[in-house]
Design a protein around this motif. Structure first.
Motif, PDB file in Angstrom:
ATOM      1  N   TYR A   1     -65.115 -39.233  18.698  1.00 12.15           N
ATOM      2  CA  TYR A   1     -64.711 -40.689  17.428  1.00 12.15           C
ATOM      3  C   TYR A   1     -65.398 -40.336  16.036  1.00 12.15           C
ATOM      4  O   TYR A   1     -65.142 -40.356  15.054  1.00 12.15           O
TER       5      TYR A   1
ATOM      6  N   CYS B   1     -62.089 -36.937  15.200  1.00 13.75           N
ATOM      7  CA  CYS B   1     -60.848 -37.377  15.352  1.00 13.75           C
ATOM      8  C   CYS B   1     -60.157 -39.166  14.874  1.00 13.75           C
ATOM      9  O   CYS B   1     -60.972 -38.747  14.223  1.00 13.75           O
ATOM     10  N   LYS B   2     -59.696 -37.591  13.605  1.00 16.34           N
ATOM     11  CA  LYS B   2     -58.935 -38.477  12.553  1.00 16.34           C
ATOM     12  C   LYS B   2     -58.131 -39.819  12.516  1.00 16.34           C
ATOM     13  O   LYS B   2     -57.323 -40.186  11.602  1.00 16.34           O
ATOM     14  N   GLY B   3     -57.649 -40.091  14.172  1.00 18.33           N
ATOM     15  CA  GLY B   3     -56.759 -41.313  14.586  1.00 18.33           C
ATOM     16  C   GLY B   3     -55.179 -40.516  13.765  1.00 18.33           C
ATOM     17  O   GLY B   3     -54.764 -41.177  14.179  1.00 18.33           O
ATOM     18  N   CYS B   4     -55.001 -39.226  13.927  1.00 18.26           N
ATOM     19  CA  CYS B   4     -53.227 -39.123  14.124  1.00 18.26           C
ATOM     20  C   CYS B   4     -52.583 -39.709  14.749  1.00 18.26           C
ATOM     21  O   CYS B   4     -51.310 -39.328  14.411  1.00 18.26           O
TER      22      CYS B   4
ATOM     23  N   LYS C   1     -57.298 -45.671  15.829  1.00 18.12           N
ATOM     24  CA  LYS C   1     -58.117 -44.460  17.612  1.00 18.12           C
ATOM     25  C   LYS C   1     -57.575 -44.576  18.559  1.00 18.12           C
ATOM     26  O   LYS C   1     -57.027 -45.414  19.196  1.00 18.12           O
TER      27      LYS C   1
ATOM     28  N   TRP D   1     -61.988 -40.524   8.707  1.00 17.28           N
ATOM     29  CA  TRP D   1     -60.596 -40.684   7.979  1.00 17.28           C
ATOM     30  C   TRP D   1     -59.858 -41.791   9.035  1.00 17.28           C
ATOM     31  O   TRP D   1     -58.916 -42.310   8.140  1.00 17.28           O
ATOM     32  N   ARG D   2     -60.064 -42.108   9.788  1.00 13.32           N
ATOM     33  CA  ARG D   2     -59.577 -42.591  11.073  1.00 13.32           C
ATOM     34  C   ARG D   2     -59.079 -44.468  10.860  1.00 13.32           C
ATOM     35  O   ARG D   2     -60.134 -44.686  10.764  1.00 13.32           O
ATOM     36  N   THR D   3     -58.207 -45.153  10.618  1.00 13.85           N
ATOM     37  CA  THR D   3     -57.883 -46.084  10.322  1.00 13.85           C
ATOM     38  C   THR D   3     -57.121 -47.448  11.902  1.00 13.85           C
ATOM     39  O   THR D   3     -57.350 -47.981  12.676  1.00 13.85           O
TER      40      THR D   3
ATOM     41  N   GLY E   1     -63.603 -38.372  12.020  1.00 21.41           N
ATOM     42  CA  GLY E   1     -63.297 -39.741  11.722  1.00 21.41           C
ATOM     43  C   GLY E   1     -63.484 -40.801  11.271  1.00 21.41           C
ATOM     44  O   GLY E   1     -63.699 -41.719  11.477  1.00 21.41           O
TER      45      GLY E   1
ATOM     46  N   GLU F   1     -58.386 -49.930  14.075  1.00 20.42           N
ATOM     47  CA  GLU F   1     -59.896 -49.997  14.099  1.00 20.42           C
ATOM     48  C   GLU F   1     -60.192 -51.550  13.399  1.00 20.42           C
ATOM     49  O   GLU F   1     -59.782 -52.112  12.848  1.00 20.42           O
TER      50      GLU F   1
END
Ligand code: SF4
Ligand code: SF4
Length: 84
Positions: free
Chosen positions: A60, A63-66, A26, A22-24, A20, A83
């Motif tokens: 979240y 969740c890495k936001g892929c 969501k 890594w995410r930019t 999570g 994000e």
């Protein structure tokens, strides 16, 4: 709901750490559009999605936001949001 976890090879949550971070972007869930088809659950590479009869829950923390879930969702019930 039928539990099919045992029939499919799924990635184990957290095997790559707290992804999570890594995410930019969501995924945001809209329950009014969802038909509980399980595709998001099936395709999530982090196993960060849980689908039950009522809703879709996104973890979240992992969740890495892929964006795969949003892309695969046939009802557009998941949409990616930047994000803050
Ligand atoms: S893929 Fe879309 S419609 Fe299917 S369970 Fe997930 S959020 Fe709901
Ligand atoms: S964006 Fe969707 S498919 Fe990607 S890691 Fe997060 S929940 Fe899973």
């Amino acid at each position: 709901m039928l539990k099919i976890d045992c029939l499919l090879a799924k990635p184990s949550k957290g095997s790559a750490g707290k992804t999570g971070l890594w995410r930019t972007f969501k995924p945001i869930y809209n329950p009014e559009k969802c038909n509980h088809c399980l595709l998001c659950w099936l395709y999530c590479p982090e196993n960060a999605i849980e689908v039950n009869d009522e809703e879709v829950k996104i973890d979240y923390e992992y969740c890495k936001g892929c964006g795969i879930c949003a892309k695969i969702c046939p009802k557009k019930a998941l949409e990616m949001e930047e994000e803050e």
